[in-house]
Design a protein around this motif. Structure first.
Motif, short mmCIF file in Angstrom:
data_model
loop_
_atom_site.label_atom_id
_atom_site.label_comp_id
_atom_site.label_asym_id
_atom_site.label_seq_id
_atom_site.Cartn_x
_atom_site.Cartn_y
_atom_site.Cartn_z
N MET A 25 0.83 -1.21 0.00
CA MET A 25 0.00 0.00 0.00
C MET A 25 0.85 1.25 0.00
SD MET A 25 -2.89 -1.01 2.84
CE MET A 25 -3.96 -2.44 2.66
N THR A 26 0.37 2.30 -0.65
CA THR A 26 0.99 3.61 -0.55
C THR A 26 0.14 4.47 0.36
OG1 THR A 26 -0.20 4.42 -2.50
CG2 THR A 26 1.98 3.46 -2.86
N GLY A 27 0.80 5.25 1.20
CA GLY A 27 0.08 6.10 2.14
C GLY A 27 0.98 6.52 3.27
N LEU A 28 0.47 7.35 4.15
CA LEU A 28 1.24 7.87 5.28
C LEU A 28 1.13 6.91 6.47
CD1 LEU A 28 0.33 11.65 5.02
CD2 LEU A 28 2.52 10.59 4.46
N PHE A 29 1.73 5.73 6.32
CA PHE A 29 1.69 4.73 7.37
C PHE A 29 2.76 4.99 8.43
CE2 PHE A 29 -0.54 2.65 3.96
CZ PHE A 29 -1.51 1.90 4.59
N SER A 30 3.94 5.43 8.03
CA SER A 30 5.02 5.65 8.99
C SER A 30 4.58 6.66 10.05
CB SER A 30 6.27 6.17 8.28
OG SER A 30 6.79 5.19 7.41
N ASP A 31 4.96 6.38 11.28
CA ASP A 31 4.53 7.23 12.37
C ASP A 31 5.63 7.30 13.42
OD1 ASP A 31 2.89 8.87 13.84
OD2 ASP A 31 1.22 7.47 13.96
N TRP A 32 5.54 8.29 14.27
CA TRP A 32 6.52 8.46 15.34
C TRP A 32 6.14 7.61 16.54
CZ3 TRP A 32 8.36 14.23 15.93
CH2 TRP A 32 8.93 14.65 14.72
N ARG A 33 7.16 6.96 17.12
CA ARG A 33 6.96 6.17 18.32
C ARG A 33 8.06 6.48 19.32
NH1 ARG A 33 2.63 5.94 16.68
NH2 ARG A 33 1.25 4.14 16.38
N ASP A 34 7.69 6.63 20.59
CA ASP A 34 8.64 6.93 21.66
C ASP A 34 9.18 5.63 22.23
OD1 ASP A 34 8.26 9.65 21.40
OD2 ASP A 34 6.70 9.76 22.94
N HIS B 35 7.68 -2.55 21.76
CA HIS B 35 7.56 -2.04 23.13
C HIS B 35 7.82 -0.54 23.11
CE1 HIS B 35 8.49 -6.28 24.94
NE2 HIS B 35 7.31 -6.19 24.38
N TRP B 36 6.88 0.18 22.51
CA TRP B 36 6.99 1.62 22.39
C TRP B 36 5.64 2.25 22.67
CZ3 TRP B 36 8.77 0.22 16.89
CH2 TRP B 36 7.70 -0.20 16.10
N THR B 37 5.58 3.54 22.71
CA THR B 37 4.33 4.26 22.92
C THR B 37 4.14 5.27 21.80
OG1 THR B 37 5.42 5.91 24.33
CG2 THR B 37 4.45 4.00 25.43
N PRO B 38 2.89 5.59 21.44
CA PRO B 38 2.66 6.63 20.43
C PRO B 38 3.29 7.95 20.86
CG PRO B 38 0.66 5.37 20.76
CD PRO B 38 1.63 4.93 21.83
N PHE B 39 3.77 8.68 19.91
CA PHE B 39 4.48 9.93 20.15
C PHE B 39 3.63 10.93 20.92
CE2 PHE B 39 5.41 14.25 18.35
CZ PHE B 39 6.61 14.44 19.01
N ASN B 40 4.24 11.54 21.94
CA ASN B 40 3.58 12.56 22.75
C ASN B 40 3.99 13.94 22.22
OD1 ASN B 40 2.55 14.31 24.64
ND2 ASN B 40 3.52 13.33 26.40
#
Length: 294
Positions: free
Chosen positions: A175-184, A211-216
């Protein structure tokens, strides 16, 4: 068309270093194809499905064959991204929910940059050590950066924000799209007892098991950001993916030691690492540092 002869020569050498010997000293001619994708529609990992389909069609046309393409995902990519955004807006406990990383909270201040190159001989040694631990090379380089940061800052908890692909399975990889995201991510490093190998394995386990959390976003002005850009090393038809850093000033190995600029640029974060692969055996670590932080 805006590149100098020196830059083009350097890039051509990286793309085909053995060809002058094979051609009896004849000039090396390398042609380039640029694939451009607007960032509002796709992330860096969207290159793979686009390139795969493009060169499948290209190869079929070369030999007068019928191209076999995977089924089109249709609206599945949009629906998946829409669900991740909804999980965020409705505060659902989903590990794949989208982070909100707008420009409202940001670091402000002057900064400076430094580029560190891993030459082929060093990469070969690191790759051999990584293989003995069952680790991929890019994660190993990330882990070495974590070790260096823990040592330099004398901290036993290394925190950083990483661009994560956030794609699961074959279907999402097409798939093409904005899948990449920030993770802490948080890595513990005991300054008295920790080993390099143990820290590398901990980094790999953390990423492998997410073992990460969504970006704050509220902590954006203080975050260390890490981005990895490996190349697609699979030759597609007679094309080979080239590293992005080769187009910023040409082949930097030939330019000698870097020189300090007359004035500092504006820093993007207190600390940013960009790990970029230039070719099969060369990697760059681009560091941006806030002048008031380190």
């Amino acid at each position: 068309e805006h590149r100098t002869a020196k830059e083009q020569h350097g890039v051509a050498f990286r793309a085909a270093p053995e060809r002058p010997r094979e051609a009896g000293g004849e000039p090396t001619v390398v042609r380039y194809l640029a694939i451009t994708l607007y960032h509002c529609f796709g992330d860096g990992n969207s290159y793979m499905p686009v390139a795969e389909d493009l060169f499948t069609l290209y190869e079929a046309e070369r030999f007068g064959q019928e191209a076999e393409l995977p089924p089109a995902p249709g609206t599945a990519a949009f629906e998946l991204l829409e669900r991740r955004l909804a999980d965020t807006l409705f505060s659902r406990p989903s590990t794949t929910r989208a982070s909100l990383r707008g420009g409202l909270w940001r670091y402000e201040g002057p900064g400076y940059g430094y580029t560190f190159g891993f030459q082929p001989g060093a990469v070969a040694l690191i790759e051999r050590a990584a293989a003995s631990l069952g680790l991929p090379l890019d994660v190993t380089l990330l882990g070495l950066t974590v070790c260096a940061q823990a040592h330099a800052d004398e901290r036993e908890l290394v925190e950083f924000t990483m661009y994560a692909p956030m794609r699961d399975g074959v279907a999402e990889s097409t798939m093409t799209g904005l899948f990449s995201d920030w993770r802490d991510i948080y890595i513990g490093v005991d300054l008295e007892l920790a080993t390099v190998a143990g820290t590398l394995l901990q980094v790999y386990h953390t990423i492998q098991h997410r073992h990460w959390t969504p970006f704050n976003a509220l902590r954006k002005p203080e975050r260390t950001v890490f981005n990895m850009q490996p190349l697609d090393m699979q030759r597609r038809s007679h094309f080979q993916h080239l590293g992005e850093n080769m187009w910023h000033g040409g082949d930097s190995w030939r330019d000698g030691p870097p020189k300090r600029a007359e004035r500092m640029e504006w820093g993007r974060q207190p600390l940013t690492f960009n790990l970029e692969q230039q070719d099969e055996s060369t990697w760059w670590l681009l560091v941006d540092v806030g002048n008031n932080e380190r």
